[in-house]
Design an enzyme around this catalytic site. Sequence first.
Site, short mmCIF file in Angstrom:
data_model
loop_
_atom_site.label_atom_id
_atom_site.label_comp_id
_atom_site.label_asym_id
_atom_site.label_seq_id
_atom_site.Cartn_x
_atom_site.Cartn_y
_atom_site.Cartn_z
CB CYS A 88 -1.00 -0.04 1.14
SG CYS A 88 -2.38 1.06 0.86
CG HIS A 182 -2.99 -3.39 4.75
ND1 HIS A 182 -1.75 -2.82 4.81
CD2 HIS A 182 -3.80 -2.45 4.18
CE1 HIS A 182 -1.80 -1.59 4.32
NE2 HIS A 182 -3.03 -1.34 3.92
#
Length: 225
Positions: A88, A182
């Site tokens: 990310c 994640h």
Amino acid sequence: MTTICILYPELLGTYGDGGNGLAVYERARRRGIDVELISVGLNDTVPDASLYLLGGGEDGPQRLAADLLRTSSFGSRVRDGAYVVAVCAGLQILGLTFCVEGDDEYEGLGLVDVVTSRGERRSVGELATRVDGQLLVGFENHGGRTTLSGGVNALGTVVKGRGNDAKLDGYRTKNIWATYAHGPVLAMNPWFCDEILASVVGAELDPITSAADLLYQERCRVLSS
Ligand code: GLN
């Protein structure tokens, strides 16, 4: 000795991505591989490492992490072939530019030909990506939308969630794996963790089983039901 290095977990640790370092370290250790895990803080020098891990973070800390990395040896080490797993914010930082705090464009490290702009809305929720026929599972929470150029390959195609642009997730170069997932993604996807570890140590790995395999299978079962 294989050195695994988590970069700036104070800045890029909002989503627990430091666990990626622990997962790869533990799966190496269980196989008897000579491995060490280093965590680099704000005032530390970036050491030589075989594998660097960059996690996700909020816009401000992400910008600070980019500034710190820009003035460190990280870029030249990656250009020389050090491996990187970037999640990310980490994925965005390695690119040419990314947007923070609204639409302000900010300079990335320029290691990969990708650009991140602001999406129309935040991407929040489960993310599942097909990577070479296998499912990569996790969750996403980001405002950025990433466009690949210059022949950069995506890591995989999105099955559920948004990733880069609702079609593709992350990118893959010869020494970088990047995803919006994640989880921590290497703890949730043992096959992916082992694929990375095998590349880093340059050898095939003995199979091991762990609770993570059962949890991964359960996640895939739920996603396909
Ligand atoms: N700050 C970035 C964004 O919102 C990255 C967020 C994250 O790392 N989860 O796009």
